[in-house]
Motif scaffolding. Structure first.
Motif: not given
Length: 215
Positions: A23-27, A62-75, A84-87
């Motif tokens: 997970f990284f900032e897209g810029s 925070k964004e990383c945690l939201v996406k991590k929880n989504y992945l764990a339950t939906k993907a 999971i790595w936060a950059v």
């Protein structure tokens, strides 16, 4: 010790035992660098998750945690042993140290740069130990990679990551120095992106494991 001369590799046809979600900032430079890194390893090993401009490190976490929880339950492709790595960068944000600690508490691995991502690029070319702010590091990056700032902070990262092993060793040495001085390993200048890249190489089946630095 065996050494490798290039990151050029054949693509593995065997699914990896785990995946590395980055997970990284897209810029700026980060996306181009990580996409170049992805091209050097099995596509199924690295999963890049760019986050739209999110500002401070704590917002990125925070964004990383939201996406991590989504992945764990939906993907369906997400497994418990996936990583999971936060950059994120320190820059001038006061929330940097708290973001690092939150990641450790939430079992998220951290690829930080203090003060900025450009330090990691500098370490692909040379050692850098001078305490500096973001502008100073970016100027040093411009010296090593002429046109970097003028071209919108983009480079031929496929070529640059051929020096990945050297960058990892330099980054690791920086942190070891701070440990000897009983300083926090994430003071300036420092980065843990070597832990991320060396972890990816360990999980790849292409290189012998005794070639890897112990990040």
């Amino acid at each position: 010790m065996r050494r490798f001369s290039s990151l050029s590799r054949r693509k593995s046809t065997v699914p990896p035992s785990r995946r590395v979600y980055i997970f990284f900032e897209g810029s700026n430079s980060e996306p181009d660098y990580f996409y170049a890194l992805e091209r050097s390893f099995p596509c199924s090993l690295i999963k890049l998750v760019p986050i739209k401009k999110s500002g401070s490190p704590d917002n990125i976490v925070k964004e990383c945690l939201v996406k991590k929880n989504y992945l764990a339950t939906k993907a369906a492709s997400y497994e418990k042993n996936d990583e999971i790595w936060a950059v994120f960068d320190k820059d001038d944000f006061d929330s940097f140290e708290q973001a690092v600690e939150t990641c450790r508490l939430k079992n998220i691995r951290v690829g930080f740069s203090n003060p900025c991502f450009e330090l990691w690029l500098v370490l692909h070319k040379k050692n850098y130990t001078k305490e500096s702010n973001t502008k100073e590091i970016q100027k040093e990056c411009e010296k090593l990679y002429p046109g970097y700032l003028e071209n919108g902070k983009t480079l031929n990262f496929d070529k640059i990551i051929k020096n990945l092993h050297e960058a990892e060793n330099r980054a690791s040495s920086l942190r070891q120095h701070y440990k000897k001085e009983e300083e926090k390993e994430y003071i300036s200048p420092s980065t843990s992106l070597d832990k991320l890249t060396s972890r990816i190489r360990r999980l790849s089946d292409h290189f012998p494991h005794d070639d890897f630095p112990s990040g």
